[in-house]
Design a protein around this motif. Structure first.
Motif, mmCIF file in Angstrom:
data_model
loop_
_atom_site.group_PDB
_atom_site.id
_atom_site.type_symbol
_atom_site.label_atom_id
_atom_site.label_comp_id
_atom_site.label_asym_id
_atom_site.label_seq_id
_atom_site.Cartn_x
_atom_site.Cartn_y
_atom_site.Cartn_z
ATOM 1 N N HIS A 154 -4.388 13.906 3.424
ATOM 2 C CA HIS A 154 -3.537 13.129 2.523
ATOM 3 C C HIS A 154 -3.833 11.636 2.649
ATOM 4 O O HIS A 154 -4.368 11.167 3.660
ATOM 5 C CB HIS A 154 -2.063 13.383 2.835
ATOM 6 N N GLY A 155 -3.451 10.883 1.637
ATOM 7 C CA GLY A 155 -3.596 9.432 1.676
ATOM 8 C C GLY A 155 -2.618 8.796 2.661
ATOM 9 O O GLY A 155 -1.729 9.444 3.224
ATOM 10 N N LEU A 194 3.597 8.984 0.493
ATOM 11 C CA LEU A 194 2.444 8.100 0.362
ATOM 12 C C LEU A 194 2.895 6.677 0.077
ATOM 13 O O LEU A 194 3.939 6.461 -0.535
ATOM 14 C CB LEU A 194 1.558 8.535 -0.810
ATOM 15 N N GLY A 196 -2.319 4.841 -0.036
ATOM 16 C CA GLY A 196 -2.534 6.285 -0.011
ATOM 17 C C GLY A 196 -2.794 6.861 -1.389
ATOM 18 O O GLY A 196 -3.638 7.749 -1.554
ATOM 19 N N ARG A 197 -2.090 6.351 -2.383
ATOM 20 C CA ARG A 197 -2.324 6.818 -3.755
ATOM 21 C C ARG A 197 -3.725 6.427 -4.225
ATOM 22 O O ARG A 197 -4.418 7.209 -4.866
ATOM 23 C CB ARG A 197 -1.257 6.254 -4.690
ATOM 24 N N ALA A 213 -6.272 8.722 -2.681
ATOM 25 C CA ALA A 213 -6.329 9.995 -3.409
ATOM 26 C C ALA A 213 -7.190 9.856 -4.656
ATOM 27 O O ALA A 213 -8.022 10.731 -4.950
ATOM 28 C CB ALA A 213 -4.922 10.468 -3.768
ATOM 29 N N ARG A 261 3.606 13.847 1.167
ATOM 30 C CA ARG A 261 2.385 13.038 1.185
ATOM 31 C C ARG A 261 1.160 13.864 0.808
ATOM 32 O O ARG A 261 0.248 13.371 0.158
ATOM 33 C CB ARG A 261 2.205 12.348 2.531
ATOM 34 N N THR A 315 -0.813 13.697 -2.984
ATOM 35 C CA THR A 315 -2.272 13.541 -2.943
ATOM 36 C C THR A 315 -2.934 14.633 -3.779
ATOM 37 O O THR A 315 -3.834 14.362 -4.578
ATOM 38 C CB THR A 315 -2.787 13.583 -1.488
ATOM 39 N N ASN A 345 -7.721 9.183 6.511
ATOM 40 C CA ASN A 345 -6.900 9.401 5.318
ATOM 41 C C ASN A 345 -7.779 9.425 4.076
ATOM 42 O O ASN A 345 -8.649 8.576 3.901
ATOM 43 C CB ASN A 345 -5.862 8.287 5.152
ATOM 44 N N GLY A 346 -7.559 10.434 3.220
ATOM 45 C CA GLY A 346 -8.293 10.563 1.971
ATOM 46 C C GLY A 346 -9.691 11.130 2.108
ATOM 47 O O GLY A 346 -10.389 11.275 1.105
#
Length: 194
Positions: free
Chosen positions: A8-9, A27, A31-32, A35, A57, A61, A160-161
């Protein structure tokens, strides 16, 4: 069949270096964007569907990636929830160093349980999606421990991501990439995944 784990982001707790575990933290804007950036990394493979952990989260994503790739947003799987870190969830690195320097947190889910859940999730996704190329959005520790068991070697922190790909070979799995980088010279896992 090719599968991919996507972490996840970023969340605010990731940014603050707080131990998140199974606490449901959403998120943040970074984080968005992570993604959305993952969509470009995933380009070039005909992905059929995306599934996720039920934590928000991971689900958000997955939704962003599904929209970006124009693929089916499938169900959530409880087995994909992040490791439960017990009393340490929400703690910063400083608090952890002070209270639990050995990282033996009260209520910590054993590593074996995390690996068993990850393996069970792979089997459920395989049963539900057959030979369809499927993305799985979940969490860093679950991804790292599951891939380490499949590959027979330890992997470092999952970003992350980032994307980690693997495919089914007979009754085993072969890890192809981790953190968006190819992995070479790994045998097919002999680890039972059922």
């Amino acid at each position: 069949m090719t599968l991919a784990f996507i972490r996840h982001g970023q969340t605010n707790w990731n940014f603050e270096y707080r131990l998140q575990g199974s606490t449901d933290i959403p998120l943040n804007d970074t984080g968005r964007q992570q993604a959305r950036d993952a969509v470009a990394t995933l380009d070039g493979v005909n992905w059929d569907a995306i599934v996720s952990s039920p934590l928000s989260r991971a689900r958000e994503t997955a939704s962003i990636i599904a929209d970006g790739l124009g693929i089916e947003l499938g169900p959530t799987y409880d087995e994909l929830v992040e490791r439960h870190y017990g009393d340490a969830e929400g703690a910063t690195a400083e608090i952890i160093a002070e209270r639990w320097p050995d990282h033996n947190y009260p209520g910590l889910e054993p590593r074996e349980s995390v690996v068993a859940r990850g393996a069970a999730a792979l089997e459920r996704v395989h049963a539900d999606y057959g030979d369809r190329n499927t993305l799985i959005v979940c969490h860093g520790t679950l991804i790292r421990y599951t891939l380490s068991a499949l590959a027979g070697r330890e992997f470092d922190q999952i970003r992350n991501g980032s994307v980690a790909t693997f495919d089914r070979i007979g009754d085993g799995w072969r890890v192809l990439s981790v953190n968006d980088e190819p992995v070479t010279e790994l045998p097919v896992a002999e680890v039972p995944v059922g």
